[in-house]
Scaffold this motif. Structure first.
Motif: not given
Ligand code: ATP
Length: 353
Positions: A75, A254, A272, A276-277, A285, A332
């Protein structure tokens, strides 16, 4: 065998460190002679080289046996003229990784809301509604006036044919069913062609059953009865959205591994994003990336007919099943292990079983 490792952004470095731990463990146990060569892409590369990815890196990847790409801050990368190239698109396009294979399954020991299932979304990866890969140069999304935008979707016979073939071949190794997902009621010509080609390729696999669903209805069906599906084939953006749904239904984003494969190259990449959160907190995970690494070893094993690579791939999947069953997981999916400890738990299991 050489694998290039690019940790990436956000939760990339920590999940990749856990993945490397697991790869080193199977390397030792199955005597794979695996060389893991680290390099950089994404923000780190932008800072150092002025570009998120470089031609030198692409060359290195082309001479290796496989690539592990960590999650990227896609993004943030908006302007290619400033070196902000989407690394995921760059490798998918440059290496012609046309098939994005995204399994989703439930695990014993994990509660889930929809009952047990085991399916694979096969997503076309090189065209569709993706403005950054549809045209030779520039973007297929155009600002006509400040208030008018046109985004073009590209569908070609070649890409439909090869993704259909990947799906039927995969289905033959599983429960022998392919579901075509489309929007042919609205995108009559493009998705009409997609369905026709999938069905015509399907005739070469008479033992595989075929059905098809409109994408919106599919969302309801997959939530209601995901166990009805085996292999689901669809175009790029539908596959992106549908596979996030199926992996979340299985317990967590995850948990979903993902492989981007072409005829010559393959890239393991978590389903995924960079999340960043939760980055830098040792709570992500790592299993999605670890299962993607298992898929990459499996792809290399099939290609080189290496029994040891195939066994290593299977062993990682079984180790994931076991530690999930034992509750040695991140929060998670209801556990209290950190990212690093999860990698270590898997590595330890692989050393002792
Ligand atoms: P990006 O902009 O890089 O796609 P994003 O946060 O918009 O990042 P995802 O990274 O796919 O999109 O995450 C979506 C949600 O799922 C977030 O709230 C994130 O905390 C959770 N999440 C994603 N990957 C994991 C993981 N490996 N373990 C735990 N939670 C995850």
């Amino acid at each position: 065998m050489k694998i290039i490792v690019l940790p990436g952004d956000g939760i990339g470095p920590e999940t990749m460190a856990a993945t490397v731990e697991v790869l080193q463990s199977v390397n030792k146990r199955f005597d794979l002679n695996l060389e893991l060569e680290h390099d950089i892409a994404g923000h780190e590369s932008l800072k150092k080289h002025g570009s998120t990815v470089t031609e030198a890196l692409l060359h290195k990847v082309k001479t290796a046996d496989g690539l592990m790409l960590g999650p990227m801050s896609t993004y943030d990368f908006k302007d290619e003229s400033k070196g902000e190239i989407n690394p995921s698109k760059f490798f998918r396009k440059s290496l012609d990784l046309y098939a994005n294979i995204r399994p989703a399954r439930t695990y014993s020991g994990l509660t889930n809301k929809v009952g047990p299932f085991d399916l694979i979304v096969v997503r076309e990866n090189t065209e569709g509604f993706y403005a950054d890969r549809n045209v030779e140069s520039g973007s297929s999304e155009m600002l006509i006036t400040p208030d008018v935008v046109i985004s073009l979707r590209r569908i070609t016979r070649l890409c439909c044919e090869r993704i259909a073939r990947t799906s039927f071949e995969l289905a033959q190794t599983r429960r022998k069913k392919v579901t075509i997902v489309h929007k042919a009621n609205v995108l009559k010509i493009a998705d009409g062609m997609f369905i026709d080609i999938c069905k015509s390729v399907g005739q070469e696999y008479p033992d595989v059953q075929i059905d098809d669903y409109i994408v919106d209805a599919m969302m309801a069906h997959v939530v209601r009865a995901p166990d009805k599906f085996d292999v689901i084939v669809t175009t790029n953006m539908f596959g992106d959205i549908l596979s996030d749904l199926t992996s979340e239904l299985s317990g967590s984003l995850g948990l979903a591994g993902s492989l981007n494969a072409g005829t010559q190259y393959a890239m393991g990449q978590a389903a995924h994003g960079s999340a960043p959160d939760i980055a830098g907190q040792d709570i992500a995970n790592p299993m999605s990336l670890i299962l993607s690494a298992a898929m990459l070893l499996g792809w290399c094993g099939q290609r080189s007919k290496s029994k040891r690579l195939l066994e290593a791939s299977k062993a990682i999947e079984q180790a994931v099943e076991r530690v999930v069953k034992d509750g040695q997981v991140t929060r998670d999916i209801g556990g209290n292990l950190g990212t690093q400890a999860t990698g270590l738990a898997l590595a330890k299991y692989l050393q002792t079983h």
